[in-house]
Design a protein around this motif. Structure first.
Motif, PDB file in Angstrom:
ATOM      1  N   LEU A  31       0.813  -1.213   0.000  1.00 29.25           N
ATOM      2  CA  LEU A  31       0.000   0.000   0.000  1.00 29.25           C
ATOM      3  C   LEU A  31       0.853   1.272   0.000  1.00 29.25           C
ATOM      4  O   LEU A  31       0.310   2.375  -0.081  1.00 29.25           O
ATOM      5  N   GLY A  32       2.175   1.112   0.092  1.00 24.12           N
ATOM      6  CA  GLY A  32       3.050   2.275   0.092  1.00 24.12           C
ATOM      7  C   GLY A  32       3.171   2.952   1.441  1.00 24.12           C
ATOM      8  O   GLY A  32       3.702   4.065   1.535  1.00 24.12           O
ATOM      9  N   VAL A  33       2.685   2.306   2.508  1.00 24.95           N
ATOM     10  CA  VAL A  33       2.732   2.885   3.844  1.00 24.95           C
ATOM     11  C   VAL A  33       4.150   2.879   4.400  1.00 24.95           C
ATOM     12  O   VAL A  33       4.501   3.693   5.247  1.00 24.95           O
ATOM     13  N   ILE A  34       4.964   1.958   3.919  1.00 24.58           N
ATOM     14  CA  ILE A  34       6.396   1.958   4.234  1.00 24.58           C
ATOM     15  C   ILE A  34       7.151   1.951   2.908  1.00 24.58           C
ATOM     16  O   ILE A  34       6.598   1.536   1.881  1.00 24.58           O
ATOM     17  N   PRO A  35       8.392   2.427   2.893  1.00 19.76           N
ATOM     18  CA  PRO A  35       9.151   2.418   1.638  1.00 19.76           C
ATOM     19  C   PRO A  35       9.331   0.990   1.122  1.00 19.76           C
ATOM     20  O   PRO A  35       9.332   0.028   1.908  1.00 19.76           O
ATOM     21  N   PRO A  36       9.488   0.814  -0.176  1.00 16.94           N
ATOM     22  CA  PRO A  36       9.675  -0.530  -0.720  1.00 16.94           C
ATOM     23  C   PRO A  36      10.985  -1.155  -0.250  1.00 16.94           C
ATOM     24  O   PRO A  36      11.989  -0.467  -0.084  1.00 16.94           O
ATOM     25  N   ALA A  37      10.941  -2.445  -0.006  1.00 15.58           N
ATOM     26  CA  ALA A  37      12.145  -3.166   0.422  1.00 15.58           C
ATOM     27  C   ALA A  37      13.020  -3.476  -0.786  1.00 15.58           C
ATOM     28  O   ALA A  37      12.532  -3.592  -1.917  1.00 15.58           O
ATOM     29  N   LEU A  38      14.301  -3.593  -0.525  1.00 16.12           N
ATOM     30  CA  LEU A  38      15.205  -4.117  -1.544  1.00 16.12           C
ATOM     31  C   LEU A  38      14.980  -5.614  -1.692  1.00 16.12           C
ATOM     32  O   LEU A  38      14.340  -6.246  -0.838  1.00 16.12           O
ATOM     33  N   ARG A  39      15.506  -6.173  -2.733  1.00 14.12           N
ATOM     34  CA  ARG A  39      15.456  -7.623  -2.908  1.00 14.12           C
ATOM     35  C   ARG A  39      16.872  -8.176  -2.763  1.00 14.12           C
ATOM     36  O   ARG A  39      17.802  -7.696  -3.405  1.00 14.12           O
ATOM     37  N   LEU A  73      -1.521   9.493   4.279  1.00 15.15           N
ATOM     38  CA  LEU A  73      -0.458  10.458   4.547  1.00 15.15           C
ATOM     39  C   LEU A  73       0.911   9.854   4.272  1.00 15.15           C
ATOM     40  O   LEU A  73       1.734  10.444   3.558  1.00 15.15           O
ATOM     41  N   LEU A  74       1.167   8.670   4.808  1.00 21.31           N
ATOM     42  CA  LEU A  74       2.480   8.057   4.632  1.00 21.31           C
ATOM     43  C   LEU A  74       2.723   7.645   3.187  1.00 21.31           C
ATOM     44  O   LEU A  74       3.832   7.817   2.669  1.00 21.31           O
ATOM     45  N   ALA A  75       1.712   7.100   2.547  1.00 17.44           N
ATOM     46  CA  ALA A  75       1.879   6.685   1.150  1.00 17.44           C
ATOM     47  C   ALA A  75       2.225   7.882   0.270  1.00 17.44           C
ATOM     48  O   ALA A  75       3.101   7.800  -0.608  1.00 17.44           O
ATOM     49  N   GLU A  76       1.577   9.014   0.508  1.00 18.53           N
ATOM     50  CA  GLU A  76       1.861  10.206  -0.291  1.00 18.53           C
ATOM     51  C   GLU A  76       3.268  10.737  -0.012  1.00 18.53           C
ATOM     52  O   GLU A  76       3.983  11.151  -0.934  1.00 18.53           O
ATOM     53  N   LEU A  77       3.664  10.724   1.261  1.00 12.79           N
ATOM     54  CA  LEU A  77       5.000  11.224   1.604  1.00 12.79           C
ATOM     55  C   LEU A  77       6.094  10.360   0.981  1.00 12.79           C
ATOM     56  O   LEU A  77       7.049  10.868   0.384  1.00 12.79           O
ATOM     57  N   PHE A  78       5.967   9.036   1.117  1.00 12.07           N
ATOM     58  CA  PHE A  78       7.008   8.161   0.594  1.00 12.07           C
ATOM     59  C   PHE A  78       7.016   8.143  -0.932  1.00 12.07           C
ATOM     60  O   PHE A  78       8.076   8.047  -1.551  1.00 12.07           O
ATOM     61  N   ALA A  79       5.842   8.267  -1.543  1.00 10.99           N
ATOM     62  CA  ALA A  79       5.791   8.323  -3.007  1.00 10.99           C
ATOM     63  C   ALA A  79       6.462   9.600  -3.507  1.00 10.99           C
ATOM     64  O   ALA A  79       7.213   9.582  -4.488  1.00 10.99           O
ATOM     65  N   GLY A  80       6.206  10.708  -2.817  1.00 14.73           N
ATOM     66  CA  GLY A  80       6.830  11.972  -3.214  1.00 14.73           C
ATOM     67  C   GLY A  80       8.333  11.939  -3.044  1.00 14.73           C
ATOM     68  O   GLY A  80       9.083  12.453  -3.890  1.00 14.73           O
ATOM     69  N   ALA A  81       8.789  11.333  -1.946  1.00 12.09           N
ATOM     70  CA  ALA A  81      10.231  11.233  -1.715  1.00 12.09           C
ATOM     71  C   ALA A  81      10.900  10.356  -2.770  1.00 12.09           C
ATOM     72  O   ALA A  81      11.991  10.668  -3.261  1.00 12.09           O
ATOM     73  N   ALA A  82      10.244   9.251  -3.129  1.00 12.25           N
ATOM     74  CA  ALA A  82      10.810   8.354  -4.140  1.00 12.25           C
ATOM     75  C   ALA A  82      10.878   9.033  -5.499  1.00 12.25           C
ATOM     76  O   ALA A  82      11.862   8.881  -6.236  1.00 12.25           O
ATOM     77  N   LEU A  83       9.843   9.801  -5.842  1.00 11.92           N
ATOM     78  CA  LEU A  83       9.830  10.496  -7.130  1.00 11.92           C
ATOM     79  C   LEU A  83      10.941  11.545  -7.188  1.00 11.92           C
ATOM     80  O   LEU A  83      11.627  11.690  -8.211  1.00 11.92           O
ATOM     81  N   ALA A  84      11.128  12.273  -6.081  1.00 16.91           N
ATOM     82  CA  ALA A  84      12.197  13.277  -6.041  1.00 16.91           C
ATOM     83  C   ALA A  84      13.565  12.615  -6.202  1.00 16.91           C
ATOM     84  O   ALA A  84      14.455  13.142  -6.875  1.00 16.91           O
ATOM     85  N   ALA A  85      13.740  11.434  -5.578  1.00 18.61           N
ATOM     86  CA  ALA A  85      15.017  10.722  -5.683  1.00 18.61           C
ATOM     87  C   ALA A  85      15.273  10.273  -7.120  1.00 18.61           C
ATOM     88  O   ALA A  85      16.392  10.363  -7.622  1.00 18.61           O
ATOM     89  N   GLN A  86      14.225   9.789  -7.796  1.00  9.93           N
ATOM     90  CA  GLN A  86      14.374   9.340  -9.183  1.00  9.93           C
ATOM     91  C   GLN A  86      14.781  10.494 -10.090  1.00  9.93           C
ATOM     92  O   GLN A  86      15.568  10.320 -11.028  1.00  9.93           O
ATOM     93  N   ARG A  87      14.249  11.663  -9.822  1.00  6.29           N
ATOM     94  CA  ARG A  87      14.541  12.836 -10.645  1.00  6.29           C
ATOM     95  C   ARG A  87      15.792  13.576 -10.174  1.00  6.29           C
ATOM     96  O   ARG A  87      16.150  14.599 -10.755  1.00  6.29           O
ATOM     97  N   ASP A  88      16.398  13.056  -9.098  1.00  6.71           N
ATOM     98  CA  ASP A  88      17.570  13.694  -8.509  1.00  6.71           C
ATOM     99  C   ASP A  88      17.267  15.145  -8.153  1.00  6.71           C
ATOM    100  O   ASP A  88      18.069  16.055  -8.400  1.00  6.71           O
ATOM    101  N   GLU A  89      16.078  15.353  -7.567  1.00  7.82           N
ATOM    102  CA  GLU A  89      15.629  16.674  -7.158  1.00  7.82           C
ATOM    103  C   GLU A  89      15.645  16.770  -5.638  1.00  7.82           C
ATOM    104  O   GLU A  89      15.527  15.750  -4.941  1.00  7.82           O
ATOM    105  N   PRO A  90      15.758  17.982  -5.105  1.00  4.59           N
ATOM    106  CA  PRO A  90      15.681  18.149  -3.648  1.00  4.59           C
ATOM    107  C   PRO A  90      14.307  17.685  -3.158  1.00  4.59           C
ATOM    108  O   PRO A  90      13.284  17.965  -3.771  1.00  4.59           O
ATOM    109  N   THR A  91      14.311  16.958  -2.055  1.00  5.11           N
ATOM    110  CA  THR A  91      13.038  16.475  -1.531  1.00  5.11           C
ATOM    111  C   THR A  91      12.457  17.460  -0.531  1.00  5.11           C
ATOM    112  O   THR A  91      13.190  18.105   0.224  1.00  5.11           O
ATOM    113  N   THR A  92      11.157  17.599  -0.570  1.00  2.00           N
ATOM    114  CA  THR A  92      10.453  18.456   0.396  1.00  2.00           C
ATOM    115  C   THR A  92       9.702  17.604   1.415  1.00  2.00           C
ATOM    116  O   THR A  92       8.827  18.100   2.112  1.00  2.00           O
ATOM    117  N   SER A  93      10.059  16.322   1.491  1.00  2.00           N
ATOM    118  CA  SER A  93       9.289  15.397   2.318  1.00  2.00           C
ATOM    119  C   SER A  93       9.263  15.787   3.783  1.00  2.00           C
ATOM    120  O   SER A  93       8.223  15.698   4.442  1.00  2.00           O
TER     121      SER A  93
END
Length: 262
Positions: A31-39, A73-93
């Motif tokens: 559900l995106g409530v926690i960041p995705p785990a590595l494999r 709330l958590l899903a939106e925050l972690f999704a926003g942080a992940a998107l910023a990381a992918q774009r190599d942009e400063p995060t506002t999380s």
């Protein structure tokens, strides 16, 4: 989020540390409530201690604001942080998280103020009920539905609804079928308004009103005391939710400062 290496944890480890079941951990990740785990190389999920903190943040937020709000709330925050990381942009999380957590604190503070005002109103009613002047008032004073609605700050339709539910039942003028409220009904309406204004449902309010009308002992005083106990429990619950939110905020900040996928 800065990248740091972390000790890898299995799903069962995260479940044990967080107090959730293995399936709940997987569901909350989905559900995106926690960041995705590595494999890991063997294909299994590899978590870190920050996933445990994310789950603790969720638990605290769910206690404070409800699970639906916490998940969103958590899903939106972690999704926003992940998107910023992918774009190599400063995060506002972190800033966004602070604002969102602050909004929940404001709602809790508002609930607490409402409960305190309701308790003050009950104590005022209790003082009237115990005074000698109250008996004199009972001999005469009545109010129309419009007068009572204005005094309580509610709509006349609200008073009619309470009447349908057996709360604050008025006397009726038979010739005009107009509602008139005697002292007892006015007192009941004030107590109902205090409890409803503090967020209590009809079953709890009915119990208080039933005690008010009790033939055993001093029903008025007992009913007001019961209402005060209800509000006392409400204030205790709000305090517990506020503490849970403080802890959740600290856990969430720790998670957002570190990228768990490193």
């Amino acid at each position: 989020m800065r990248r740091e290496s972390r000790l890898q944890l299995r799903t069962v480890d995260v479940a044990r540390e967080s107090g959730y079941s293995v399936q709940q951990v997987r569901d909350l990740e989905r559900l995106g409530v926690i960041p995705p785990a590595l494999r890991a190389t063997n294909g299994y999920r590899a978590y870190t201690a920050h996933h445990v903190q994310a789950l603790r943040a969720y638990r605290g937020l769910a206690s404070a604001a409800g699970p639906v709000v916490a998940r969103r709330l958590l899903a939106e925050l972690f999704a926003g942080a992940a998107l910023a990381a992918q774009r190599d942009e400063p995060t506002t999380s972190l800033a966004e998280a602070a604002a969102r957590i602050g909004a929940v604190h404001v709602r809790l503070a508002r609930e607490r103020d409402e409960a305190l005002r309701a308790r003050e109103a009950l104590r005022a009613i209790q003082g009237e009920a115990r005074s000698d002047a109250d008996a004199d008032e009972a001999a005469g004073g009545t109010m129309t539905i419009t007068e009572l609605a204005d005094a309580l700050g509610v709509r006349t339709s609200t008073l009619r609804f309470w009447e349908q539910e057996g709360l604050a039942v008025p006397e009726r003028v038979t010739t005009l079928r107009a509602r008139r409220y005697g002292t007892g009904a006015i007192r009941e309406a004030r107590i109902v308004a205090a409890l409803r204004g503090s967020g209590y449902g009809l079953p709890a309010v009915r119990d208080v009103v039933a005690t008010l009308r009790s033939d055993a002992g001093d029903g008025i005083v007992e009913g007001i005391d019961a209402a005060e106990r209800i509000l006392g429990r409400r204030l205790d619950q709000i305090a517990a939710r506020s503490v849970a939110l403080l802890r959740a905020g600290a856990d969430l900040a720790a998670v957002l400062e570190v990228d768990p996928r490193s």
